[in-house]
Design an enzyme around this catalytic site. Structure first.
Site, short mmCIF file in Angstrom:
data_model
loop_
_atom_site.label_atom_id
_atom_site.label_comp_id
_atom_site.label_asym_id
_atom_site.label_seq_id
_atom_site.Cartn_x
_atom_site.Cartn_y
_atom_site.Cartn_z
N ASP A 96 27.64 -54.84 60.20
CA ASP A 96 28.23 -54.90 61.56
C ASP A 96 28.75 -53.63 62.13
O ASP A 96 29.44 -53.46 63.21
CB ASP A 96 29.68 -55.66 61.32
N GLU A 118 23.83 -59.63 55.36
CA GLU A 118 25.05 -60.02 55.48
C GLU A 118 25.51 -60.46 56.65
O GLU A 118 26.45 -60.13 57.61
CB GLU A 118 25.86 -58.71 55.30
N GLU A 132 33.74 -54.53 64.87
CA GLU A 132 32.70 -55.01 63.87
C GLU A 132 32.49 -56.64 64.05
O GLU A 132 31.30 -56.99 64.27
CB GLU A 132 32.94 -55.01 62.48
N HIS A 213 40.68 -47.32 56.52
CA HIS A 213 39.88 -46.53 57.64
C HIS A 213 39.65 -47.48 58.94
O HIS A 213 39.16 -47.05 59.86
CB HIS A 213 38.48 -46.27 57.19
N ARG A 215 39.56 -49.22 62.26
CA ARG A 215 39.92 -48.68 63.72
C ARG A 215 41.08 -49.55 64.21
O ARG A 215 41.94 -48.82 64.75
CB ARG A 215 39.04 -48.77 64.57
N HIS A 245 39.29 -41.48 53.58
CA HIS A 245 38.15 -41.49 54.60
C HIS A 245 38.18 -40.21 55.21
O HIS A 245 39.24 -39.65 55.78
CB HIS A 245 38.34 -42.65 55.34
C1 UD1 Z 1 32.60 -46.74 60.67
C2 UD1 Z 1 31.87 -48.04 61.24
C3 UD1 Z 1 32.96 -49.14 60.26
C4 UD1 Z 1 32.53 -49.06 58.80
C5 UD1 Z 1 33.08 -47.50 58.74
C6 UD1 Z 1 32.69 -47.35 57.00
C7 UD1 Z 1 31.62 -48.45 63.49
C8 UD1 Z 1 32.01 -48.52 64.72
N1 UD1 Z 1 32.26 -48.12 62.59
O1 UD1 Z 1 33.84 -46.52 60.75
O2 UD1 Z 1 32.39 -50.45 60.91
O3 UD1 Z 1 33.38 -50.02 58.39
O4 UD1 Z 1 32.22 -46.61 59.16
O5 UD1 Z 1 33.05 -46.25 56.45
O6 UD1 Z 1 30.49 -48.56 63.25
N2 UD1 Z 1 33.34 -38.63 59.45
C9 UD1 Z 1 32.92 -37.47 58.70
N3 UD1 Z 1 32.10 -37.52 57.92
C10 UD1 Z 1 31.36 -38.68 57.40
C11 UD1 Z 1 32.07 -39.80 58.15
C12 UD1 Z 1 32.91 -39.82 58.94
O7 UD1 Z 1 33.30 -36.44 59.09
O8 UD1 Z 1 30.70 -38.67 56.47
C13 UD1 Z 1 34.34 -38.66 60.69
C14 UD1 Z 1 33.77 -37.95 61.91
O9 UD1 Z 1 34.69 -37.00 62.43
C15 UD1 Z 1 33.30 -39.25 62.67
C16 UD1 Z 1 34.46 -40.02 62.25
O10 UD1 Z 1 34.77 -40.03 60.86
O11 UD1 Z 1 33.04 -38.90 63.95
C17 UD1 Z 1 34.36 -41.65 62.36
O12 UD1 Z 1 33.06 -42.09 61.78
P1 UD1 Z 1 32.51 -43.35 62.64
O13 UD1 Z 1 31.33 -43.83 61.98
O14 UD1 Z 1 32.49 -43.33 64.05
O15 UD1 Z 1 33.56 -44.55 62.45
P2 UD1 Z 1 34.36 -45.09 60.89
O16 UD1 Z 1 35.62 -45.19 61.24
O17 UD1 Z 1 33.72 -44.12 59.90
N1 UDP Z 2 33.28 -46.59 48.34
C1 UDP Z 2 32.82 -45.29 47.81
N2 UDP Z 2 33.86 -43.99 47.76
C2 UDP Z 2 34.97 -44.09 48.19
C3 UDP Z 2 35.50 -45.51 48.76
C4 UDP Z 2 34.56 -46.35 49.05
O1 UDP Z 2 31.88 -45.11 47.39
O2 UDP Z 2 35.67 -43.02 48.31
C5 UDP Z 2 32.51 -47.47 48.62
C6 UDP Z 2 33.08 -48.84 47.99
O3 UDP Z 2 32.72 -48.95 46.66
C7 UDP Z 2 32.17 -49.81 48.97
C8 UDP Z 2 32.11 -48.94 50.13
O4 UDP Z 2 32.28 -47.66 50.01
O5 UDP Z 2 30.85 -50.25 48.39
C9 UDP Z 2 33.11 -49.55 51.52
O6 UDP Z 2 32.97 -48.72 52.19
P1 UDP Z 2 34.00 -48.54 53.63
O7 UDP Z 2 35.27 -49.11 52.90
O8 UDP Z 2 34.18 -47.06 54.16
O9 UDP Z 2 33.60 -49.26 54.62
P2 UDP Z 2 33.64 -51.05 54.85
O10 UDP Z 2 33.30 -51.76 53.64
O11 UDP Z 2 34.88 -51.40 55.16
O12 UDP Z 2 32.66 -51.38 56.00
#
Ligand code: UD1
Ligand code: UDP
Length: 376
Positions: A96, A118, A132, A213, A215, A245
């Site tokens: 999602d 999924e 999502e 994490h 939003r 995160h």
């Molecule tokens: C995203 C997904 C969410 C998912 C989550 C898993 C969308 C809209 N959101 O949210 O569904 O549950 O990932 O973790 O698709 N950043 C880094 N390095 C990284 C990752 C993130 O610096 O490796 C920082 C960056 O500043 C980035 C921000 O996190 O702009 C947000 O990342 P983004 O993928 O937009 O949103 P998530 O909150 O991670």
């Molecule tokens: N996870 C990881 N390292 C971390 C935190 C989570 O590998 O420090 C893994 C966790 O085992 C799970 C997945 O990341 O499989 C969940 O990711 P996240 O919570 O970022 O996203 P969501 O599942 O809410 O979309």
């Protein structure tokens, strides 16, 4: 040769898709290419590195603090461009995220069929989880193969009039991933050894593993969560291990409010072997994550979910997960109950596998293979 293109961009998609990629690659009469948007960079690379997946295309799209608008626009142009070059016969997306939704949309714009891994998760509230819930519905309206993890998610799709012969109950591939990583760690414990220093510092205390994490929890929700953790960590008998995160909306609040707490280890995101280790040493998981809601029940770890609704009711029904929202007092009292009341703890600490048997990816690859043969 029939060509599948698997598209993903974030940590959880990578965890849930690497077993599917491996299963598709075992089908010698089909090709499987991998396109990563790198919506996440570091957190995606952690998974690619441990699983040995090498992308064929990497859009390297992430920008710090990215907005949904800008992210979506960059994704659509970038993914569309690769699809025009690579011309796959089928696109596979998972879950999602923005990458998954745009991957499906870009495929649809080119009339390429889409498989949704999924599929059918529904909270029935378009703002929880946000965005999502709507992303999943958009993908569901495009896909011609819906891989539902459970009967509950399959039922949701059928109730939306998705034809029954397009819905397949496969299990969730996160269980395949968890089995794979557990097996790897059993053979090579050094892969998950970096928590040893924290484990010895917190020896004798009950570990609470924390992730957050979402939003919809930014702002007040994150501040409530931080404030609850501060109160919980004031107890001598607990320690919190909190891989934070990389989203700046999470980090800023946690750094400000929890920076000096001796019983809270705020650490960098863990790679998957170390996170699996954290799950195994934790007494309780406190989270708003989707994936953790699925992994914790499989390991018999009580998981308190800091959300008001869930699209993954199976863990709640099984009794291992509980929805507790983001009110500070509620979070503290739910944690204290589990710490102090053995009966309440034992009632939740039982292993269940509502999300599958670890063979979902194999089923998915076979279904895709059978459909490809009908086409050619
Ligand atoms: C995203 C997904 C969410 C998912 C989550 C898993 C969308 C809209 N959101 O949210 O569904 O549950 O990932 O973790 O698709 N950043 C880094 N390095 C990284 C990752 C993130 O610096 O490796 C920082 C960056 O500043 C980035 C921000 O996190 O702009 C947000 O990342 P983004 O993928 O937009 O949103 P998530 O909150 O991670
Ligand atoms: N996870 C990881 N390292 C971390 C935190 C989570 O590998 O420090 C893994 C966790 O085992 C799970 C997945 O990341 O499989 C969940 O990711 P996240 O919570 O970022 O996203 P969501 O599942 O809410 O979309």
């Amino acid at each position: 040769m029939y060509k599948n293109m698997v598209i993903f961009g974030t940590r959880p998609e990578a965890i849930k898709l690497f077993p599917v990629i491996n299963a598709l690659k075992q089908q010698s009469k089909m090709r499987c290419e991998v396109l990563v948007s790198a919506q996440h960079r570091e957190m995606l690379d952690q998974v690619l590195s441990i699983t040995g997946i090498t992308p064929d295309y990497d859009l390297n799209i992430m920008q710090p603090g990215q907005s949904l608008d800008a992210l979506t626009a960059r994704l659509l142009e970038g993914i569309g461009h690769v699809l025009d070059q690579a011309k796959p016969d089928r696109v596979v997306v998972q879950g999602d995220t923005a990458t998954a939704m745009v991957g499906a949309l870009a495929a649809y714009y080119r009339q390429i069929p889409v498989s949704h891994v999924e599929a059918g998760l529904r909270s029935y509230d378009i703002y929880q989880p946000w965005p999502e819930e709507v992303n999943r519905k958009i993908i569901g309206s495009i896909a011609d193969q819906h891989f539902a993890p459970t009967e509950v998610s399959a039922g949701a799709l059928k109730a939306e009039a998705v034809p029954a012969d397009r819905v397949f109950v496969t299990g969730n591939t996160v269980i395949d991933a968890l089995h794979w990583i557990t097996d790897r760690i059993a053979h090579r414990p050094e892969l998950a050894a970096n928590l040893a220093e924290l484990e010895s510092r917190f020896a004798g205390k009950k570990i609470i593993g924390i992730t957050t994490h979402r939003r919809e929890n930014f702002g007040d929700g994150m501040e409530n969560i931080a404030s609850a953790i501060k109160t919980i960590a004031a107890r001598d008998d607990v320690a919190c291990i909190f891989p934070v995160h990389l989203n700046p909306n999470v980090r800023a609040v946690m750094d400000k409010m929890l920076g000096d707490e001796p019983n809270v280890a705020m650490i960098e995101p863990l790679d998957y072997p170390h996170f699996a280790r954290l799950l195994s040493i934790s007494h309780i998981m406190l989270t708003d994550s989707g994936g953790v809601q699925e992994e914790a029940p499989a390991l018999g770890k009580p998981v308190l979910v800091m959300r008001d609704t869930t699209e993954r009711p199976e863990g709640v029904t099984a009794g291992t997960a509980k929805l507790i929202g983001t009110d500070k007092n509620r979070i503290v009292s739910e944690i204290f109950t589990l710490l102090d009341d053995d009966t309440a703890y034992s009632a939740m600490a039982r292993a269940h596998n509502p999300f599958g048997d670890g063979k979902a990816s194999q089923r998915i690859a076979e279904i895709i293979w059978n459909a490809s043969r009908q086409k050619t």
